[in-house]
Write a protein that holds these residues in place. Structure first.
Motif, PDB file in Angstrom:
ATOM      1  N   LEU A 208       0.822  -1.212   0.000  1.00 40.46           N
ATOM      2  CA  LEU A 208       0.000   0.000   0.000  1.00 40.46           C
ATOM      3  C   LEU A 208       0.855   1.260   0.000  1.00 40.46           C
ATOM      4  N   ARG A 209       2.000   1.206   0.637  1.00 41.77           N
ATOM      5  CA  ARG A 209       2.860   2.395   0.669  1.00 41.77           C
ATOM      6  C   ARG A 209       3.807   2.458  -0.519  1.00 41.77           C
ATOM      7  N   PHE A 251      -0.324   3.530  -3.017  1.00 39.23           N
ATOM      8  CA  PHE A 251      -0.484   4.974  -2.872  1.00 39.23           C
ATOM      9  C   PHE A 251       0.893   5.611  -2.685  1.00 39.23           C
ATOM     10  N   ASP A 252       0.982   6.860  -3.082  1.00 40.16           N
ATOM     11  CA  ASP A 252       2.221   7.620  -2.922  1.00 40.16           C
ATOM     12  C   ASP A 252       2.221   8.215  -1.517  1.00 40.16           C
ATOM     13  N   TYR A 253       2.928   7.542  -0.623  1.00 39.99           N
ATOM     14  CA  TYR A 253       2.901   7.982   0.775  1.00 39.99           C
ATOM     15  C   TYR A 253       3.682   9.266   1.004  1.00 39.99           C
ATOM     16  N   ALA A 254       4.323   9.776  -0.035  1.00 42.99           N
ATOM     17  CA  ALA A 254       4.937  11.098   0.097  1.00 42.99           C
ATOM     18  C   ALA A 254       3.859  12.182   0.067  1.00 42.99           C
ATOM     19  N   ARG A 255       2.711  11.877  -0.515  1.00 47.87           N
ATOM     20  CA  ARG A 255       1.618  12.842  -0.636  1.00 47.87           C
ATOM     21  C   ARG A 255       0.470  12.556   0.316  1.00 47.87           C
ATOM     22  N   PHE A 287     -12.587  -2.873  -2.048  1.00 50.62           N
ATOM     23  CA  PHE A 287     -11.719  -2.424  -0.957  1.00 50.62           C
ATOM     24  C   PHE A 287     -11.860  -0.910  -0.824  1.00 50.62           C
ATOM     25  N   VAL A 288     -12.036  -0.443   0.398  1.00 50.60           N
ATOM     26  CA  VAL A 288     -12.212   0.990   0.655  1.00 50.60           C
ATOM     27  C   VAL A 288     -11.036   1.481   1.492  1.00 50.60           C
ATOM     28  N   TYR A 289     -10.284   2.478   0.930  1.00 49.57           N
ATOM     29  CA  TYR A 289      -9.073   2.992   1.567  1.00 49.57           C
ATOM     30  C   TYR A 289      -9.303   4.442   2.001  1.00 49.57           C
ATOM     31  N   PRO A 290      -9.264   4.734   3.292  1.00 50.25           N
ATOM     32  CA  PRO A 290      -9.384   6.133   3.741  1.00 50.25           C
ATOM     33  C   PRO A 290      -8.004   6.761   3.872  1.00 50.25           C
ATOM     34  N   LEU A 291      -7.868   7.997   3.367  1.00 49.00           N
ATOM     35  CA  LEU A 291      -6.558   8.648   3.370  1.00 49.00           C
ATOM     36  C   LEU A 291      -6.709  10.129   3.708  1.00 49.00           C
ATOM     37  N   VAL A 292      -5.610  10.721   4.154  1.00 46.13           N
ATOM     38  CA  VAL A 292      -5.549  12.163   4.405  1.00 46.13           C
ATOM     39  C   VAL A 292      -4.296  12.708   3.721  1.00 46.13           C
ATOM     40  N   GLN A 293      -4.299  14.015   3.432  1.00 48.44           N
ATOM     41  CA  GLN A 293      -3.150  14.646   2.797  1.00 48.44           C
ATOM     42  C   GLN A 293      -2.065  14.933   3.829  1.00 48.44           C
ATOM     43  N   ARG A 294      -0.844  14.676   3.443  1.00 47.53           N
ATOM     44  CA  ARG A 294       0.259  14.977   4.352  1.00 47.53           C
ATOM     45  C   ARG A 294       0.520  16.484   4.432  1.00 47.53           C
ATOM     46  N   ALA A 295       0.400  17.182   3.314  1.00 49.51           N
ATOM     47  CA  ALA A 295       0.789  18.596   3.283  1.00 49.51           C
ATOM     48  C   ALA A 295      -0.199  19.483   4.027  1.00 49.51           C
TER      49      ALA A 295
END
Length: 387
Positions: A208-209, A251-255, A287-295
């Motif tokens: 995922l990362r 996902f792009d874990y940098a973002r 599949f449901v993926y919840p995410l938040v923005q790092r910036a």
């Protein structure tokens, strides 16, 4: 001599017999007039009291018996219309035979209702047009919206996914059964490998990362190299033709970063005999993926939803060029919801609430990503009614 009946006897053997008043009068008369037998001894006061008590009890018992005979039938006639059959009198012989049977049938029916409520597949699997054997989740329209907005503490709030299962535990395997050419053990292996492959490509935290799905690739048959080569090529040089998002959720874990460590899952898995020497497994999961923005750090939660329709096979090495205990991927169809369109860098890019997509705008008819009616849409990047 008096012709009166003999005196009543006491129930106490030590007490003298009682003398009636008529006998006593006769004795006195004979004594005054002369002649007659010697007079009987006068009973004691206790003897008279006992005799009187016995006479009174006898009279009461006789009166009660007479009253019962007079009123008993009328009472029964009056109650008969309101009494259910067998009340007071007990069940008839036929009811005695039938009673235990109906009791057992009632218990069996109650248990059956509970089992069907818990596992509808027990009935649907045997109804024409019902669920297929081995299906673990129904195909149904998505439920309506729930109240509230998503937060970091509740990232699935406001969606049907809030009630779905979590992670690999939500990928429930159907009961394995032997099919033509394959034993129950063989079918169970095919199901287990398919579940592990789904977990390795959609739930593995390293993948995922942005990592490679090495654990999933290790499950695939090296003698059936098509899928392995395709996945590795897409990961190495992603483009519109070779998009790793078709096979792997990354996902792009940098973002972005996960909003918690839970991925919601819902789906179904079935199996059947394929060609001679082949057992096929079909898996259709969302599949449901919840995410938040790092910036930004504003706590807005976006959910990217991935639906994969996967067919795998387990081949008999005696009939096919294959490796025993290894899986082959026959087909895969994927639809990504709430992800940037026409971005082919090897990652999924969620669109956050209030933000405009940076890639091409979605096209096609609106689709509910939680709706299980129909097949996976074929649009490259369709519009959705909710995320």
């Amino acid at each position: 001599m008096s012709t009166a009946p003999p005196p009543e006897r006491s129930d106490q053997p030590d007490e003298p017999a009682a003398i009636s008043d008529e006998q006593w009068d006769t004795f006195l008369r004979d004594t005054v007039e002369g002649g007659g037998p010697p007079g009987p001894k006068e009973p004691s006061a206790r003897a008279r009291m006992v005799a009187r008590r016995l006479r009174e009890e006898g009279e009461r018992e006789a009166a009660a018996a007479a009253a019962g005979r007079r009123f008993g039938r009328r009472r029964k006639a009056a109650l008969a219309p309101t009494e259910p059959p067998g009340w007071r009198t007990g069940p008839t012989r036929q009811e005695k035979r039938r009673g235990p049977l109906w009791a057992v049938l009632g218990v069996v029916l109650a248990v059956a209702v509970c089992l069907i409520a818990l596992r509808p597949s027990l009935v649907l699997d045997h109804i024409p047009g019902g669920r297929s054997a081995g299906e673990t989740a129904p195909s149904s329209a998505a439920p309506g919206d729930t109240d509230g907005e998503a937060t970091l503490a509740h990232p699935f709030r406001g969606t049907p996914a809030e009630a779905w299962g979590e992670g690999a535990d939500a990928i429930e395997l159907p009961e394995a059964k032997a099919v033509k050419g394959f034993s129950e053990v063989d079918v169970a292996l095919a199901l287990r490998l398919t579940k592990e492959y789904l977990g390795g490509t959609n739930l593995d935290p390293e993948v995922l990362r942005g990592g490679r799905p090495d654990k999933a690739l290790a499950l695939l048959d090296p003698k059936q190299p098509g899928a392995v080569q395709q996945i590795l090529r897409s990961l190495r040089d992603p483009d519109a033709k070779n998009d790793p998002a078709m096979y792997v959720s990354r996902f792009d874990y940098a973002r972005v970063r996960p909003a918690g460590d839970v991925v919601k899952v819902r789906g179904r898995m079935t199996f059947a005999a394929g060609r001679p020497g082949e057992v096929k497994v079909h898996a259709d999961y969302t599949f449901v993926y919840p995410l938040v923005q790092r910036a930004s750090g504003d706590g807005r939660v976006a959910r990217t939803i991935v639906r994969r329709d996967l067919t795998t096979t387990l081949l008999d090495p005696a009939k096919w060029t294959s490796t025993k205990g290894k899986l082959a991927v026959r087909s895969v169809s994927t639809y990504n919801y709430n992800s940037e369109c026409d971005v082919f860098d090897g990652y999924l890019h969620p669109v956050f609430p209030g933000d405009a997509p940076t890639g091409a705008p979605p096209t096609g008819d609106p689709h509910d990503p939680y709706d299980w009616n129909g097949t996976v849409p074929r649009d490259d990047c369709g519009r959705i009614t909710r995320s």
